[in-house]
Design an enzyme around this catalytic site. Structure first.
Site, PDB file in Angstrom:
ATOM      1  N   ASP A  29       0.817  -1.223   0.000  1.00 42.83           N
ATOM      2  CA  ASP A  29       0.000   0.000   0.000  1.00 42.83           C
ATOM      3  C   ASP A  29       0.849   1.271   0.000  1.00 42.83           C
ATOM      4  O   ASP A  29       1.950   1.288   0.549  1.00 42.83           O
ATOM      5  CB  ASP A  29      -0.920  -0.009   1.236  1.00 42.83           C
ATOM      6  CG  ASP A  29      -2.041   1.007   1.099  1.00 42.83           C
ATOM      7  OD1 ASP A  29      -2.454   1.308  -0.041  1.00 42.83           O
ATOM      8  OD2 ASP A  29      -2.501   1.525   2.142  1.00 42.83           O
ATOM      9  N   GLY A  30       0.290   2.301  -0.621  1.00 43.26           N
ATOM     10  CA  GLY A  30       0.943   3.614  -0.610  1.00 43.26           C
ATOM     11  C   GLY A  30       1.473   4.043  -1.973  1.00 43.26           C
ATOM     12  O   GLY A  30       2.111   5.096  -2.083  1.00 43.26           O
ATOM     13  N   SER A  74      -7.354  -5.931  -4.606  1.00 43.12           N
ATOM     14  CA  SER A  74      -8.434  -6.463  -3.775  1.00 43.12           C
ATOM     15  C   SER A  74      -9.747  -6.530  -4.552  1.00 43.12           C
ATOM     16  O   SER A  74      -9.889  -5.910  -5.612  1.00 43.12           O
ATOM     17  CB  SER A  74      -8.617  -5.591  -2.530  1.00 43.12           C
ATOM     18  OG  SER A  74      -9.273  -4.380  -2.878  1.00 43.12           O
ATOM     19  N   THR A  75     -10.706  -7.267  -3.991  1.00 45.72           N
ATOM     20  CA  THR A  75     -12.036  -7.330  -4.607  1.00 45.72           C
ATOM     21  C   THR A  75     -12.689  -5.942  -4.598  1.00 45.72           C
ATOM     22  O   THR A  75     -13.626  -5.700  -5.354  1.00 45.72           O
ATOM     23  CB  THR A  75     -12.945  -8.329  -3.850  1.00 45.72           C
ATOM     24  OG1 THR A  75     -12.777  -8.117  -2.435  1.00 45.72           O
ATOM     25  CG2 THR A  75     -12.593  -9.772  -4.165  1.00 45.72           C
ATOM     26  N   ASN A  77     -10.870  -3.086  -5.079  1.00 48.72           N
ATOM     27  CA  ASN A  77     -10.097  -2.143  -5.902  1.00 48.72           C
ATOM     28  C   ASN A  77     -10.711  -1.896  -7.290  1.00 48.72           C
ATOM     29  O   ASN A  77     -10.317  -0.953  -7.986  1.00 48.72           O
ATOM     30  CB  ASN A  77      -8.636  -2.604  -6.056  1.00 48.72           C
ATOM     31  CG  ASN A  77      -7.816  -2.409  -4.795  1.00 48.72           C
ATOM     32  OD1 ASN A  77      -6.911  -3.186  -4.505  1.00 48.72           O
ATOM     33  ND2 ASN A  77      -8.104  -1.367  -4.012  1.00 48.72           N
ATOM     34  N   TRP A  78     -11.727  -2.696  -7.680  1.00 51.99           N
ATOM     35  CA  TRP A  78     -12.429  -2.435  -8.948  1.00 51.99           C
ATOM     36  C   TRP A  78     -13.170  -1.112  -8.917  1.00 51.99           C
ATOM     37  O   TRP A  78     -13.591  -0.601  -9.955  1.00 51.99           O
ATOM     38  CB  TRP A  78     -13.427  -3.560  -9.246  1.00 51.99           C
ATOM     39  CG  TRP A  78     -12.800  -4.906  -9.425  1.00 51.99           C
ATOM     40  CD1 TRP A  78     -12.835  -5.938  -8.525  1.00 51.99           C
ATOM     41  CD2 TRP A  78     -12.038  -5.379 -10.554  1.00 51.99           C
ATOM     42  NE1 TRP A  78     -12.138  -7.020  -9.030  1.00 51.99           N
ATOM     43  CE2 TRP A  78     -11.643  -6.714 -10.277  1.00 51.99           C
ATOM     44  CE3 TRP A  78     -11.653  -4.817 -11.778  1.00 51.99           C
ATOM     45  CZ2 TRP A  78     -10.890  -7.474 -11.159  1.00 51.99           C
ATOM     46  CZ3 TRP A  78     -10.899  -5.586 -12.658  1.00 51.99           C
ATOM     47  CH2 TRP A  78     -10.525  -6.891 -12.352  1.00 51.99           C
ATOM     48  N   ARG A  80     -12.003   1.672  -8.401  1.00 48.78           N
ATOM     49  CA  ARG A  80     -11.114   2.758  -8.835  1.00 48.78           C
ATOM     50  C   ARG A  80     -11.375   3.120 -10.296  1.00 48.78           C
ATOM     51  O   ARG A  80     -11.964   2.325 -11.045  1.00 48.78           O
ATOM     52  CB  ARG A  80      -9.663   2.339  -8.644  1.00 48.78           C
ATOM     53  CG  ARG A  80      -9.363   2.105  -7.166  1.00 48.78           C
ATOM     54  CD  ARG A  80      -7.927   1.830  -6.947  1.00 48.78           C
ATOM     55  NE  ARG A  80      -7.679   1.643  -5.518  1.00 48.78           N
ATOM     56  CZ  ARG A  80      -6.512   1.780  -4.940  1.00 48.78           C
ATOM     57  NH1 ARG A  80      -5.459   2.090  -5.651  1.00 48.78           N
ATOM     58  NH2 ARG A  80      -6.376   1.606  -3.647  1.00 48.78           N
ATOM     59  N   ARG A 201      -5.174  -0.811   9.267  1.00 51.68           N
ATOM     60  CA  ARG A 201      -6.291  -1.731   9.058  1.00 51.68           C
ATOM     61  C   ARG A 201      -5.834  -2.861   8.128  1.00 51.68           C
ATOM     62  O   ARG A 201      -4.797  -2.767   7.479  1.00 51.68           O
ATOM     63  CB  ARG A 201      -7.503  -1.013   8.463  1.00 51.68           C
ATOM     64  CG  ARG A 201      -7.192  -0.234   7.195  1.00 51.68           C
ATOM     65  CD  ARG A 201      -8.438   0.464   6.629  1.00 51.68           C
ATOM     66  NE  ARG A 201      -8.093   1.335   5.534  1.00 51.68           N
ATOM     67  CZ  ARG A 201      -8.007   2.669   5.628  1.00 51.68           C
ATOM     68  NH1 ARG A 201      -8.273   3.281   6.772  1.00 51.68           N
ATOM     69  NH2 ARG A 201      -7.685   3.391   4.577  1.00 51.68           N
TER      70      ARG A 201
HETATM   71  C1  IPE Z   1      -5.457  -2.647   0.244  1.00 53.37           C
HETATM   72  O1  IPE Z   1      -5.136  -1.327  -0.015  1.00 53.37           O
HETATM   73  C2  IPE Z   1      -5.453  -3.462  -1.015  1.00 53.37           C
HETATM   74  C3  IPE Z   1      -4.159  -3.623  -1.654  1.00 53.37           C
HETATM   75  C4  IPE Z   1      -3.037  -3.122  -1.269  1.00 53.37           C
HETATM   76  C5  IPE Z   1      -4.160  -4.473  -2.818  1.00 53.37           C
HETATM   77  P1  IPE Z   1      -6.261  -0.225  -0.286  1.00 53.37           P
HETATM   78  O2  IPE Z   1      -5.559   1.037  -0.559  1.00 53.37           O
HETATM   79  O3  IPE Z   1      -7.224  -0.721  -1.323  1.00 53.37           O
HETATM   80  O4  IPE Z   1      -7.023  -0.191   1.106  1.00 53.37           O
HETATM   81  P2  IPE Z   1      -7.884   0.944   1.787  1.00 53.37           P
HETATM   82  O5  IPE Z   1      -8.876   1.439   0.756  1.00 53.37           O
HETATM   83  O6  IPE Z   1      -6.932   2.024   2.207  1.00 53.37           O
HETATM   84  O7  IPE Z   1      -8.523   0.290   2.966  1.00 53.37           O
HETATM   85  C1  IPE Z   2      -1.707   0.009  -3.277  1.00 52.59           C
HETATM   86  O1  IPE Z   2      -1.465   1.363  -3.369  1.00 52.59           O
HETATM   87  C2  IPE Z   2      -1.946  -0.643  -4.598  1.00 52.59           C
HETATM   88  C3  IPE Z   2      -3.330  -1.110  -4.795  1.00 52.59           C
HETATM   89  C4  IPE Z   2      -4.278  -1.029  -3.923  1.00 52.59           C
HETATM   90  C5  IPE Z   2      -3.650  -1.711  -6.072  1.00 52.59           C
HETATM   91  P1  IPE Z   2      -2.622   2.427  -3.410  1.00 52.59           P
HETATM   92  O2  IPE Z   2      -3.006   2.655  -4.826  1.00 52.59           O
HETATM   93  O3  IPE Z   2      -3.749   2.004  -2.537  1.00 52.59           O
HETATM   94  O4  IPE Z   2      -1.908   3.682  -2.841  1.00 52.59           O
HETATM   95  P2  IPE Z   2      -2.523   4.778  -1.860  1.00 52.59           P
HETATM   96  O5  IPE Z   2      -2.983   4.052  -0.651  1.00 52.59           O
HETATM   97  O6  IPE Z   2      -3.654   5.425  -2.604  1.00 52.59           O
HETATM   98  O7  IPE Z   2      -1.393   5.693  -1.602  1.00 52.59           O
HETATM   99 MG    MG Z   3      -4.144   2.368  -0.573  1.00 52.65          MG
END
Ligand code: IPE
Ligand code: IPE
Ligand code: MG
Length: 249
Positions: A29-30, A74-75, A77-78, A80, A201
Site C-alpha cells: 500500500d501507498g 483487492s475485490t 479495488n475495482w 477505482r 487496518r
Molecule cells: C489494500 O489497499 C489493497 C491492496 C493493497 C491491494 P487499499 O488502498 O485498497 O485499502 P484501503 O482502501 O486504504 O482500505
Molecule cells: C496500493 O497502493 C496498490 C493497490 C491497492 C492496487 P494504493 O493505490 O492504494 O496507494 P494509496 O494508498 O492510494 O497511496
Molecule cells: Mg491504498
C-alpha cells in the site's frame, strides 16, 4: 549469511537469520500517495511499486523465507477509475511475462490467491503458465493476491463445503479441514503481516489466516520500502511474545 557488515548494521534492523518467520504477508500500500507526493500520476506509483515488489521478493528468497504473500489487488479495488485499474492489470501482465522468463534462474514458486477467472484472457493465460512452471520448483513460494478479498474467500469456501456436504462427500468440519477450502490451502498461516503506507487496518486481507499473525505497520510508502524495512519488521517480530492464547511457561 551476512547481509550487513557489523558497522552498517543498525540495532533496529538486526535480524536473527537462523530464526526467520516461515511466512510473511505484505499489503502493498501507498503507491498512489508516493506518486502524488512527486506530482506524478497515481499509475507511476504502481509502476514503482512493481519494482519494489521485485526487489523485496528477491531479498526474501535470498534470506531463505519459505512463504511470501502479497496483496496486489483487492475485490474492492475495482471501484477505482478504469484507467488506474487498466494500468495495474497491464503492469501485472508485464511483471508475469518477465517473471516467467526469469523463473528458472530465480527458482521462485508463484501461486495466486483470488478469483482470477474475471481477469483478461491474456492475464489468465500468463497465470496458468506461471502456475504450471511453478510446479517444478520447491523454493520460496510467492503468493500473489489478485482480485482477492478475505470475506469473498471465506464465502467461496463455505459454498464449496455446502455443496460437498449435500453430496455426502464433505469431511467433518474443523478449522483444519475448513482451511483446505481456502485459496491458501496447504500454506501455513502468516507469522508476520506487514502493512506499509501508514493505514492501520487489514482492508479485507487474509481474514481467516491472520487470526494469530503478528502485525507490523509502518508509514513508509510501498515504493520506498527497502530490504532494511523488511529487516526492521522481522527484527520487531523476533522480539514479540507469541502466546496463542496461552501463558508464558
Ligand atoms: C489494500 O489497499 C489493497 C491492496 C493493497 C491491494 P487499499 O488502498 O485498497 O485499502 P484501503 O482502501 O486504504 O482500505
Ligand atoms: C496500493 O497502493 C496498490 C493497490 C491497492 C492496487 P494504493 O493505490 O492504494 O496507494 P494509496 O494508498 O492510494 O497511496
Ligand atoms: Mg491504498
Amino acid at each position: 549469511m551476512a547481509f550487513f557488515s557489523k558497522k552498517q548494521t543498525k540495532k533496529a534492523e538486526e535480524v536473527d537469520f537462523s530464526n526467520l518467520p516461515r511466512h510473511i504477508a505484505i499489503i502493498l500500500d501507498g503507491n498512489g500517495r508516493w506518486a502524488q507526493q512527486r506530482n506524478l500520476p497515481r499509475t507511476a506509483g504502481h509502476a514503482a511499486g512493481a519494482e519494489t515488489f521485485r526487489k523485496i521478493a528477491t531479498y526474501c528468497r535470498d534470506i531463505g523465507l519459505e512463504y511470501l504473500t502479497v496483496y496486489a489487488f483487492s475485490t474492492e479495488n475495482w471501484k477505482r477509475p478504469k484507467n488506474e485499474v487498466d494500468t495495474i492489470m497491464s503492469l501485472l501482465e508485464k511483471y508475469l511475462y518477465e517473471a516467467i522468463d526469469r523463473m528458472e534462474r530465480d527458482k521462485v514458486k508463484m501461486c495466486f490467491f483470488g478469483d482470477t477467472t474475471v481477469l483478461s484472457p491474456e492475464l489468465q493465460e500468463l497465470i496458468a503458465r506461471t502456475r504450471e512452471i511453478s510446479l517444478h520448483y520447491e523454493g520460496c513460494q510467492v503468493n500473489i493476491c489478485l482480485n482477492y478479498g478475505g470475506r469473498d474467500e471465506i464465502l467461496r469456501a463455505v459454498a464449496q463445503y455446502a455443496q460437498e456436504y449435500k453430496a455426502g462427500t464433505a469431511p467433518e468440519l474443523t478449522e483444519e479441514s475448513f482451511s483446505r477450502y481456502l485459496y491458501s490451502a496447504g500454506v501455513p498461516d502468516p507469522d508476520l503481516l506487514i502493512r506499509p503506507g501508514g493505514e492501520l487496518r487489514l482492508s479485507n486481507f487474509l481474514m481467516w489466516q491472520s487470526a494469530y499473525s503478528e502485525l507490523y505497520f509502518t508509514d513508509t510508502l510501498w515504493p520506498d520500502f527497502t530490504e532494511a524495512d523488511i529487516n526492521r519488521a522481522i527484527a520487531a517480530y523476533q522480539h514479540r511474545d507469541r502466546r496463542f492464547g496461552g501463558i508464558k511457561p
